[in-house]
Design a protein around this motif. Structure first.
Motif, mmCIF file in Angstrom:
data_model
loop_
_atom_site.group_PDB
_atom_site.id
_atom_site.type_symbol
_atom_site.label_atom_id
_atom_site.label_comp_id
_atom_site.label_asym_id
_atom_site.label_seq_id
_atom_site.Cartn_x
_atom_site.Cartn_y
_atom_site.Cartn_z
ATOM 1 N N MET A 1 -17.107 -1.014 38.208
ATOM 2 C CA MET A 1 -18.474 -0.549 37.947
ATOM 3 C C MET A 1 -18.957 0.265 39.147
ATOM 4 O O MET A 1 -18.834 -0.163 40.289
ATOM 5 C CB MET A 1 -19.396 -1.763 37.737
ATOM 6 N N CYS A 2 -19.481 1.459 38.902
ATOM 7 C CA CYS A 2 -19.948 2.291 40.002
ATOM 8 C C CYS A 2 -21.278 1.735 40.539
ATOM 9 O O CYS A 2 -21.965 0.950 39.887
ATOM 10 C CB CYS A 2 -20.110 3.731 39.548
ATOM 11 N N GLU A 3 -21.615 2.212 41.750
ATOM 12 C CA GLU A 3 -22.815 1.699 42.416
ATOM 13 C C GLU A 3 -24.078 1.999 41.614
ATOM 14 O O GLU A 3 -24.975 1.162 41.510
ATOM 15 C CB GLU A 3 -22.914 2.306 43.818
ATOM 16 N N ILE A 4 -24.151 3.189 41.044
ATOM 17 C CA ILE A 4 -25.346 3.575 40.278
ATOM 18 C C ILE A 4 -25.523 2.671 39.069
ATOM 19 O O ILE A 4 -26.636 2.215 38.763
ATOM 20 C CB ILE A 4 -25.239 5.056 39.838
ATOM 21 N N GLU A 5 -24.415 2.379 38.393
ATOM 22 C CA GLU A 5 -24.485 1.508 37.216
ATOM 23 C C GLU A 5 -24.917 0.095 37.612
ATOM 24 O O GLU A 5 -25.696 -0.550 36.908
ATOM 25 C CB GLU A 5 -23.135 1.472 36.512
ATOM 26 N N GLN A 6 -24.416 -0.392 38.768
ATOM 27 C CA GLN A 6 -24.799 -1.732 39.235
ATOM 28 C C GLN A 6 -26.291 -1.801 39.536
ATOM 29 O O GLN A 6 -26.973 -2.774 39.186
ATOM 30 C CB GLN A 6 -23.994 -2.077 40.500
ATOM 31 N N VAL A 7 -26.812 -0.768 40.187
ATOM 32 C CA VAL A 7 -28.248 -0.726 40.500
ATOM 33 C C VAL A 7 -29.070 -0.746 39.231
ATOM 34 O O VAL A 7 -30.080 -1.457 39.123
ATOM 35 C CB VAL A 7 -28.583 0.533 41.340
ATOM 36 N N GLU A 8 -28.634 0.012 38.239
ATOM 37 C CA GLU A 8 -29.363 0.065 36.964
ATOM 38 C C GLU A 8 -29.309 -1.279 36.236
ATOM 39 O O GLU A 8 -30.315 -1.730 35.661
ATOM 40 C CB GLU A 8 -28.770 1.166 36.079
ATOM 41 N N ASN A 9 -28.164 -1.938 36.298
ATOM 42 C CA ASN A 9 -28.045 -3.270 35.686
ATOM 43 C C ASN A 9 -28.948 -4.289 36.382
ATOM 44 O O ASN A 9 -29.587 -5.121 35.723
ATOM 45 C CB ASN A 9 -26.590 -3.745 35.732
ATOM 46 N N ASP A 10 -28.992 -4.214 37.712
ATOM 47 C CA ASP A 10 -29.868 -5.123 38.481
ATOM 48 C C ASP A 10 -31.327 -4.909 38.088
ATOM 49 O O ASP A 10 -32.096 -5.861 37.917
ATOM 50 C CB ASP A 10 -29.697 -4.888 39.989
ATOM 51 N N ARG A 11 -31.705 -3.649 37.966
ATOM 52 C CA ARG A 11 -33.083 -3.321 37.601
ATOM 53 C C ARG A 11 -33.422 -3.870 36.212
ATOM 54 O O ARG A 11 -34.501 -4.426 35.983
ATOM 55 C CB ARG A 11 -33.266 -1.796 37.619
ATOM 56 N N LEU A 12 -32.459 -3.761 35.293
ATOM 57 C CA LEU A 12 -32.677 -4.252 33.938
ATOM 58 C C LEU A 12 -32.790 -5.781 33.923
ATOM 59 O O LEU A 12 -33.641 -6.340 33.211
ATOM 60 C CB LEU A 12 -31.518 -3.806 33.041
ATOM 61 N N GLU A 13 -31.980 -6.456 34.720
ATOM 62 C CA GLU A 13 -32.048 -7.922 34.769
ATOM 63 C C GLU A 13 -33.387 -8.405 35.305
ATOM 64 O O GLU A 13 -33.974 -9.370 34.796
ATOM 65 C CB GLU A 13 -30.909 -8.470 35.646
#
Length: 278
Positions: free
Chosen positions: A1-13
């Motif tokens: 998982m790329c860093e941008i995708e991880q940040v977006e997932n964290d924001r969604l959680e």
């Protein structure tokens, strides 16, 4: 998982977790500043040994005691007695003389936390001969914090700092006149508590509290996003009588709000504003 995708997932959680808090318990943190909120949630997640936000969401839905612990984390509980002493000197100089023009005045401490600044203002009013002529209201959305404010019990090891603040703020007596020592704590004296009505009020969801002569809300707005800051400042404007004072924290201001033009700046550094008589 790329860093941008991880940040977006964290924001969604985080977003889903805050939505669950609102839907389950009615507390709305969805417009709090995201960095602060995420930091406090991570703090609780680490303490509880939970693997991720999804696990937190499951636990808070099914365990109210966990939610109550999380609620304390999300509350704003950083304050002290006579915080920013130079602020209280300006209050004595500008706000108190205005209150003294009224036979009876009302002062609201919004987001009072554990009550340190409420008792600070109570001491100022007493020393300025206003103890019988001012009704103070202290509100917070967190019932546990509000109970601490009512108790007025603070650690003894902070008294030296509180005393120094009091003296720098222009105190005319001895700070020890206002508390009783009790082992490792001090208890604020009863006469200070008798000046205050403690009540639950949520700045995010509740309406006008009453017509006030002065409102203190210091270092609370910094935890809100711009929309919520604007809502709360409108609430304060509606809650103040014409000519009433609004006192904010040192890092807050009204410049970018809808009501900025409806206030005059009384003390720029101290963030003291006065509602214009329109």
């Amino acid at each position: 998982m790329c860093e941008i995708e991880q940040v977006e997932n964290d924001r969604l959680e985080v977003k889903l977790l805050l939505e669950a808090i609102y839907l389950k318990y009615g507390y709305d943190f969805r417009k709090y500043a995201s960095a602060h909120t995420k930091r406090r949630l991570e703090h609780r997640r680490t303490l509880e040994g939970l693997p991720n936000m999804a696990a937190m969401q499951h636990l808070l839905i099914h365990d109210e005691s966990f939610f109550n612990r999380l609620l304390l984390d999300l509350s704003i509980n950083v304050t002290e007695m006579f915080r920013d002493p130079w602020f209280y000197k300006k209050v004595r100089e500008f706000v108190v003389p205005y209150l003294q023009t009224y036979p009876f005045a009302k002062v609201w401490h919004a987001g009072c936390s554990a009550g340190q600044e409420v008792y600070s203002m109570g001491i100022v009013l007493r020393e300025e001969g206003m103890k019988e002529r001012v009704q103070m209201y202290a509100t917070d959305f967190n019932e546990l914090i509000l109970a601490k404010a009512k108790d007025g019990i603070y650690p003894m090891n902070l008294v030296r700092e509180y005393t120094a603040n009091y003296q720098q703020a222009g105190g005319s007596s001895s700070f020890s006149d206002y508390y009783t020592a009790d082992y490792d704590n001090v208890v604020m004296k009863r006469f200070l508590k008798e000046q205050v009505l403690f009540s639950s009020h949520n700045l995010v969801t509740d309406g006008v509290f009453g017509e006030m002569n002065a409102i203190f809300c210091r270092n609370v707005l910094i935890y809100f996003n711009r929309d919520l800051q604007n809502r709360v400042l409108n609430l304060f404007y509606e809650s103040l009588c014409p000519g009433g004072f609004l006192c904010l924290g040192s890092k807050e201001n009204i410049k970018f709000s809808d009501v900025a033009h409806k206030f005059e700046v009384v003390a720029e550094r101290e963030k003291i504003y006065r509602k214009k008589r329109m």
